[in-house]
Write an enzyme that holds these catalytic residues in place. Structure first.
Site, mmCIF file in Angstrom:
data_model
loop_
_atom_site.group_PDB
_atom_site.id
_atom_site.type_symbol
_atom_site.label_atom_id
_atom_site.label_comp_id
_atom_site.label_asym_id
_atom_site.label_seq_id
_atom_site.Cartn_x
_atom_site.Cartn_y
_atom_site.Cartn_z
ATOM 1 C CE LYS A 120 3.013 3.093 3.229
ATOM 2 N NZ LYS A 120 3.114 3.222 4.610
ATOM 3 C CG LEU A 162 8.210 2.364 4.823
ATOM 4 C CD1 LEU A 162 7.901 1.355 3.950
ATOM 5 C CD2 LEU A 162 6.924 3.134 4.941
ATOM 6 N NE ARG A 212 -6.137 -19.900 4.069
ATOM 7 C CZ ARG A 212 -5.322 -20.666 4.723
ATOM 8 N NH1 ARG A 212 -5.287 -21.993 4.691
ATOM 9 N NH2 ARG A 212 -4.308 -20.121 5.510
ATOM 10 C CE1 TYR A 222 1.025 -0.343 4.486
ATOM 11 C CE2 TYR A 222 0.007 1.792 4.405
ATOM 12 C CZ TYR A 222 0.539 0.985 5.155
ATOM 13 O OH TYR A 222 1.311 1.267 6.165
ATOM 14 C CD GLU A 247 9.616 1.706 10.621
ATOM 15 O OE1 GLU A 247 9.558 2.511 9.976
ATOM 16 O OE2 GLU A 247 9.495 0.407 10.291
ATOM 17 N NE ARG A 303 6.994 4.140 0.433
ATOM 18 C CZ ARG A 303 6.784 5.009 1.556
ATOM 19 N NH1 ARG A 303 7.613 5.130 2.435
ATOM 20 N NH2 ARG A 303 5.328 5.421 1.724
#
Ligand code: PDD
Length: 286
Positions: free
Chosen positions: A150, A206, A101, A33, A182, A52
Site C-alpha cells: 500500500k 491490494l 535527493r 499508508y 480492482e 498490513r
C-alpha cells in the site's frame, strides 16, 4: 476548529505540522499508508490495518517507527483530541528526509522514518451514495506490479477518478490482460446467479482488509464466493456489482461503462452485505 495531527511523536495543530522538503515521500513516493475507519468513536479493523502496514513496510525494507500498541494508542488519542465520532484516520510512513535527493535509500541509522497521522470527519454509515449506488467506467491498469504493497504512489488512481468524473461516472475499474484488477481505491466484485465473484489475491491487487472481512461474512451467511478474475464483458452481464474499502464499506455499483446492471438500482446482495458489515463491524470496533 483546527485539527490536531500527529507528526513524528508529537500532537500538533494542523497549521503547525511540517515535514521536510527532502522527505522521500514527497520526492520519491517512498512511503506507505493505511486508512482506518471510525464509527461511534471506535476503530474498525485496527488489527488488519496494522498487520498490513507491517507487511508493506517489510516488503520495502523499512522499519516501523512505532509498535502496534503505540499505533493503537496514537489512533485513539487522535480520535479523542479531535472528537471524532465518524470518519477515517489516515496514516503515512515514509523513508524519512535524507540530507539530499538521492535515489539510493539512506542509511536508516541516520535517517529515521517520517510518520504522520490525521483524522477526516465523514458520514460513512449513512452515505447517500450507498442508497443510489455508483457508476464506474473501465480504464487500463497501468500501475506498477506490486499493488499488494500500500504505497503512496497514487497519481494514476487520482487520474482514474478524474477520467471517471469527466465521463459522468463516480469511479473507475482497472483492466489488465482483459481482466478487472480492482477499483482505483477499492476492491471490485460482481454477482451472478447469487454467486459473488472477486479477483483472487496476488501482487496485482491490494489485499483489502474490508475484502477479507466481507468475504468471511458472506461465507458465514451461506453465500457462494468465487475468488477468480473476470472480464469487463462478464461484469457488464452480471446481475449486480459492488466495491469494498475502509472508507466505503460495501458500496453498490449500478452501471459499468454506461451499461446498467440488473434494474439499475443497488442489488440485494450488495445491500445485504453492507448491512451485515455495518452491524458486525460496529460490534467488533475497538
Ligand atoms: N483505499 N484497492 C486499492 C487500490 C485501495 O486503494 C484500497 C483502499 C482498497 C481497499 O482496501 P481496504 O478494504 O483495506 O480499505 C483496494 C483506501 C481506502 C484509500 O486509498 O483511501
Amino acid at each position: 476548529m483546527s485539527r490536531t495531527v500527529y507528526v513524528n511523536g508529537e500532537y500538533v495543530p494542523e497549521d503547525g505540522a511540517k515535514v521536510s522538503v527532502f522527505d522521500r515521500g514527497f520526492l520519491f513516493a517512498d512511503g506507505v499508508y493505511e486508512v482506518t475507519s471510525v464509527l461511534d468513536g471506535k476503530l474498525l479493523e485496527f488489527e488488519g490495518h496494522a498487520t498490513r502496514l507491517e507487511r508493506s513496510l517489510s516488503e520495502l525494507d523499512m522499519a516501523s517507527p512505532v509498535t502496534k500498541d503505540e499505533l493503537l494508542e496514537i489512533h485513539r488519542e487522535l480520535v479523542r483530541r479531535n472528537d471524532l465520532t465518524e470518519g477515517m484516520i489516515y496514516l503515512q510512513i515514509t523513508r524519512g528526509a535524507a540530507a539530499d535527493r538521492d535515489f539510493a535509500f539512506p542509511d536508516p541509522e541516520e535517517t529515521p522514518p517520517t510518520i504522520v497521522l490525521f483524522t477526516q470527519s465523514k458520514n460513512l454509515a449513512d452515505s447517500p451514495a450507498a442508497k443510489v449506488g455508483m457508476k464506474v467506467i473501465s480504464i487500463d491498469d497501468i500501475r506498477w506490479g506490486r499493488r499488494d504493497i500500500k504505497t503512496v504512489q497514487l497519481l494514476y488512481p487520482s487520474m482514474g477518478k478524474m477520467m471517471a468524473k469527466a465521463a459522468g461516472a463516480d469511479d473507475a475499474w482497472m483492466i489488465e490482460d482483459g481482466h478487472v484488477t480492482e477499483g482505483t481505491s477499492n476492491n471490485a466484485y460482481i454477482v451472478k446467479g447469487g454467486k459473488i465473484i472477486t479477483r483472487h489475491l496476488g501482487s496485482e491487487i491490494l489485499h483489502g482488509i474490508t475484502r477479507a472481512t466481507v468475504l468471511r461474512f458472506a461465507r458465514e451467511a451461506q453465500m457462494e464466493v468465487e475468488e477468480r478474475h473476470f472480464t469487463i464483458e462478464e461484469a457488464k452481464e452480471a446481475d449486480e456489482a459492488f466495491i469494498t474499502s475502509a472508507s466505503t464499506f460495501v458500496m453498490p455499483v449500478i452501471a459499468i461503462d454506461g451499461v446498467s446492471l440488473g434494474d439499475g438500482t443497488p442489488g440485494p446482495v450488495a445491500q445485504r452485505l453492507r448491512e451485515i458489515y455495518l452491524e458486525e463491524s460496529r460490534k467488533a470496533a475497538i
